[in-house]
Design an enzyme around this catalytic site. Structure first.
Site, PDB file in Angstrom:
ATOM      1  N   ASP A   6      -0.888   6.261  11.859  1.00  0.00           N
ATOM      2  CA  ASP A   6       0.541   6.520  12.092  1.00  0.00           C
ATOM      3  C   ASP A   6       0.800   7.108  13.482  1.00  0.00           C
ATOM      4  O   ASP A   6       1.352   8.204  13.621  1.00  0.00           O
ATOM      5  CB  ASP A   6       1.058   7.474  10.990  1.00  0.00           C
ATOM      6  N   LYS A  57       9.656   5.829   4.426  1.00  0.00           N
ATOM      7  CA  LYS A  57      11.068   5.971   4.780  1.00  0.00           C
ATOM      8  C   LYS A  57      11.471   4.875   5.762  1.00  0.00           C
ATOM      9  O   LYS A  57      12.531   4.291   5.669  1.00  0.00           O
ATOM     10  CB  LYS A  57      11.264   7.355   5.424  1.00  0.00           C
ATOM     11  N   ALA A  84       9.031   2.419   7.127  1.00  0.00           N
ATOM     12  CA  ALA A  84       8.186   1.220   7.140  1.00  0.00           C
ATOM     13  C   ALA A  84       7.481   1.064   5.799  1.00  0.00           C
ATOM     14  O   ALA A  84       7.271   2.052   5.094  1.00  0.00           O
ATOM     15  CB  ALA A  84       7.157   1.336   8.253  1.00  0.00           C
ATOM     16  N   ASN A  85       7.141  -0.165   5.474  1.00  0.00           N
ATOM     17  CA  ASN A  85       6.283  -0.431   4.324  1.00  0.00           C
ATOM     18  C   ASN A  85       4.974  -0.999   4.842  1.00  0.00           C
ATOM     19  O   ASN A  85       4.963  -1.719   5.838  1.00  0.00           O
ATOM     20  CB  ASN A  85       6.916  -1.455   3.379  1.00  0.00           C
ATOM     21  N   VAL A  86       3.904  -0.671   4.147  1.00  0.00           N
ATOM     22  CA  VAL A  86       2.598  -1.187   4.555  1.00  0.00           C
ATOM     23  C   VAL A  86       2.058  -2.063   3.424  1.00  0.00           C
ATOM     24  O   VAL A  86       2.110  -1.665   2.251  1.00  0.00           O
ATOM     25  CB  VAL A  86       1.612  -0.037   4.872  1.00  0.00           C
ATOM     26  N   ASP A 101       2.630  14.038  14.881  1.00  0.00           N
ATOM     27  CA  ASP A 101       2.843  14.189  13.428  1.00  0.00           C
ATOM     28  C   ASP A 101       1.486  14.288  12.748  1.00  0.00           C
ATOM     29  O   ASP A 101       1.256  13.720  11.683  1.00  0.00           O
ATOM     30  CB  ASP A 101       3.640  12.991  12.903  1.00  0.00           C
ATOM     31  N   LYS A 126       2.134  -3.552   8.689  1.00  0.00           N
ATOM     32  CA  LYS A 126       3.165  -2.504   8.614  1.00  0.00           C
ATOM     33  C   LYS A 126       4.489  -3.109   9.077  1.00  0.00           C
ATOM     34  O   LYS A 126       4.594  -3.598  10.202  1.00  0.00           O
ATOM     35  CB  LYS A 126       2.742  -1.332   9.511  1.00  0.00           C
ATOM     36  N   ILE A 140       0.859  -1.185   0.000  1.00  0.00           N
ATOM     37  CA  ILE A 140       0.000   0.000   0.000  1.00  0.00           C
ATOM     38  C   ILE A 140       0.891   1.229   0.000  1.00  0.00           C
ATOM     39  O   ILE A 140       0.573   2.255  -0.567  1.00  0.00           O
ATOM     40  CB  ILE A 140      -0.853   0.093   1.290  1.00  0.00           C
ATOM     41  N   SER A 141       2.015   1.111   0.688  1.00  0.00           N
ATOM     42  CA  SER A 141       2.862   2.293   0.840  1.00  0.00           C
ATOM     43  C   SER A 141       4.294   1.870   1.138  1.00  0.00           C
ATOM     44  O   SER A 141       4.526   0.919   1.873  1.00  0.00           O
ATOM     45  CB  SER A 141       2.300   3.139   1.988  1.00  0.00           C
TER      46      SER A 141
HETATM   47  N1  LIG Z   1      -4.483   0.519   8.486  1.00  0.00           N
HETATM   48  C1  LIG Z   1      -4.324   1.028   7.268  1.00  0.00           C
HETATM   49  N2  LIG Z   1      -5.250   0.815   6.309  1.00  0.00           N
HETATM   50  C2  LIG Z   1      -5.096   1.322   5.059  1.00  0.00           C
HETATM   51  N3  LIG Z   1      -4.046   2.061   4.668  1.00  0.00           N
HETATM   52  C3  LIG Z   1      -3.095   2.305   5.585  1.00  0.00           C
HETATM   53  C4  LIG Z   1      -3.175   1.811   6.920  1.00  0.00           C
HETATM   54  N4  LIG Z   1      -2.073   2.216   7.595  1.00  0.00           N
HETATM   55  C5  LIG Z   1      -1.354   2.935   6.728  1.00  0.00           C
HETATM   56  N5  LIG Z   1      -1.956   2.994   5.526  1.00  0.00           N
HETATM   57  C6  LIG Z   1      -1.480   3.696   4.315  1.00  0.00           C
HETATM   58  O1  LIG Z   1      -0.073   3.623   4.293  1.00  0.00           O
HETATM   59  C7  LIG Z   1       0.467   4.944   4.347  1.00  0.00           C
HETATM   60  C8  LIG Z   1       1.699   4.932   5.251  1.00  0.00           C
HETATM   61  O2  LIG Z   1       1.311   4.548   6.540  1.00  0.00           O
HETATM   62  P1  LIG Z   1       1.939   5.218   7.823  1.00  0.00           P
HETATM   63  O3  LIG Z   1       1.785   6.692   7.738  1.00  0.00           O
HETATM   64  O4  LIG Z   1       1.405   4.522   9.005  1.00  0.00           O
HETATM   65  O5  LIG Z   1       3.469   4.774   7.619  1.00  0.00           O
HETATM   66  P2  LIG Z   1       4.800   5.623   7.561  1.00  0.00           P
HETATM   67  O6  LIG Z   1       5.855   4.712   7.100  1.00  0.00           O
HETATM   68  O7  LIG Z   1       4.986   6.334   8.846  1.00  0.00           O
HETATM   69  O8  LIG Z   1       4.482   6.622   6.403  1.00  0.00           O
HETATM   70  P3  LIG Z   1       5.263   7.912   6.041  1.00  0.00           P
HETATM   71  O9  LIG Z   1       6.731   7.546   5.987  1.00  0.00           O
HETATM   72  O10 LIG Z   1       4.629   8.240   4.704  1.00  0.00           O
HETATM   73  O11 LIG Z   1       4.909   8.875   7.166  1.00  0.00           O
HETATM   74  C9  LIG Z   1      -0.645   5.825   4.862  1.00  0.00           C
HETATM   75  O12 LIG Z   1      -0.549   7.140   4.387  1.00  0.00           O
HETATM   76  C10 LIG Z   1      -1.879   5.151   4.356  1.00  0.00           C
HETATM   77  O13 LIG Z   1      -2.172   5.569   3.048  1.00  0.00           O
END
Ligand SMILES: Nc1ncnc2c1ncn2[C@@H]1O[C@H](COP(=O)(O)OP(=O)(O)OP(=O)(O)O)[C@@H](O)[C@H]1O
Length: 286
Positions: A234, A89, A91-93, A217, A106, A85-86
């Site tokens: 997050d 920096k 973590a990957n989701v 944040d 995550k 999904i993402s």
């Molecule tokens: N429970 C969830 N359900 C659906 N999408 C999610 C969920 N958790 C995270 N995401 C998606 O994944 C993206 C990244 O998640 P998150 O912000 O928790 O991680 P991060 O690694 O801290 O991200 P970043 O480095 O972009 O701040 C979110 O912007 C969202 O689009």
């Protein structure tokens, strides 16, 4: 759900004919069980390594991460992996299936994580005092903190993804979705009624603070919309009010949130939002 899932069958090593080759009668039963487990684990790891959906993000997984994913599969929290999904920096989701329910997984990268900065966010938090300057311990503590913060936020009446399981650097939580994929961030949607949305976010901020935590944040990028409801995500870096900078973080959150809603036409600013929260909350000191 049109997502492709790589189904995981951790019982594959039980296929007929597989278990006879290596039996050594001098082994104890425990040795045999341990060897069978090792074999199953290496088959699991190979399958994950080969899975298409992880090829783009392969740097996520160190050896112990495979172990954590394997444990989550064995404990029934994950049955199949979906796609990313993402790719962030730190973590990957990914999406995954748990039975027929979609969940979000995550995975923090121990190596890529800026653990010094992460460590600073654990400071003063009585729940994580024992985590010293050790990189792995900080990342693992961080993930446990994210899980605990999700629980605390929910208990305080703030909509967040329901935390499901945590294992080392991996967090499994409720998946927030829309018809065409993940739920959109507030920054990505057009908001019909900004005034109401602002009041909801203000209420969430007040409830978090009242429960003794500050997101740290919060902005239009960490609030998502599912079925017209707002969810905060997050919360890994969220700190308790014991953190030496918690008031600065609250002030920054207020600035960011108010600036966003101000651009949407709401008559507010960071000072007003901060004053509202201080006026209404009586932060819990635990
Ligand atoms: N429970 C969830 N359900 C659906 N999408 C999610 C969920 N958790 C995270 N995401 C998606 O994944 C993206 C990244 O998640 P998150 O912000 O928790 O991680 P991060 O690694 O801290 O991200 P970043 O480095 O972009 O701040 C979110 O912007 C969202 O689009």
């Amino acid at each position: 759900m049109d997502q492709e899932y790589g189904l995981l069958d951790t019982d594959e090593a039980d296929a007929p004919g597989d278990e006879w080759e290596e039996i050594d009668y001098s082994d104890t039963e425990a040795d045999r069980i341990a060897r069978k487990r090792d074999r199953e684990f290496s088959q699991f790891r190979e399958r994950i390594k080969d899975a298409d959906q992880f090829k783009v993000t392969e740097s996520v997984f160190d050896e112990a991460t495979y172990g954590a994913l394997y444990k989550l599969v064995q404990d029934g929290h994950i049955d199949a992996f979906g796609g990313p999904i993402s790719t962030g920096k730190e973590a990957n989701v990914y999406t995954a299936l748990r039975g027929d329910e979609e969940v979000a997984v995550k995975i923090y990268r121990i190596n890529a994580s800026d653990f010094r900065e992460m460590g600073e966010y654990l400071e003063g938090d009585p729940r994580f005092e024992e985590v010293a300057g050790n990189k792995k311990a900080v990342v693992v503590g961080w993930v446990r903190k994210e899980f605990a913060n999700l629980e605390r936020a929910r208990a305080a009446g703030v909509r967040v993804p329901e935390p499901i399981a945590v294992e080392r650097n991996v967090l499994v939580m409720e998946y927030l979705g829309a018809e065409d994929g993940r739920a959109k961030r507030l920054a990505e949607v057009s908001i019909e009624n900004p005034e109401t949305a602002y009041e909801v976010v203000r209420e969430y901020m007040y409830r978090l603070y009242d429960a003794g935590i500050v997101h740290g944040d919060l902005s239009e990028y960490n609030i998502v919309v599912q079925d017209s409801q707002l969810y905060v995500i997050d919360v890994g870096q969220a700190v308790t009010i014991h953190h030496p900078n918690s008031e600065d973080f609250l002030e920054r959150d207020c600035e960011n949130v108010a600036a966003f809603f101000n651009r949407q036409g709401v008559d507010t600013d960071g000072d007003q939002l901060l004053a509202y929260i201080h006026e209404h909350a009586d932060p819990r000191e635990e």
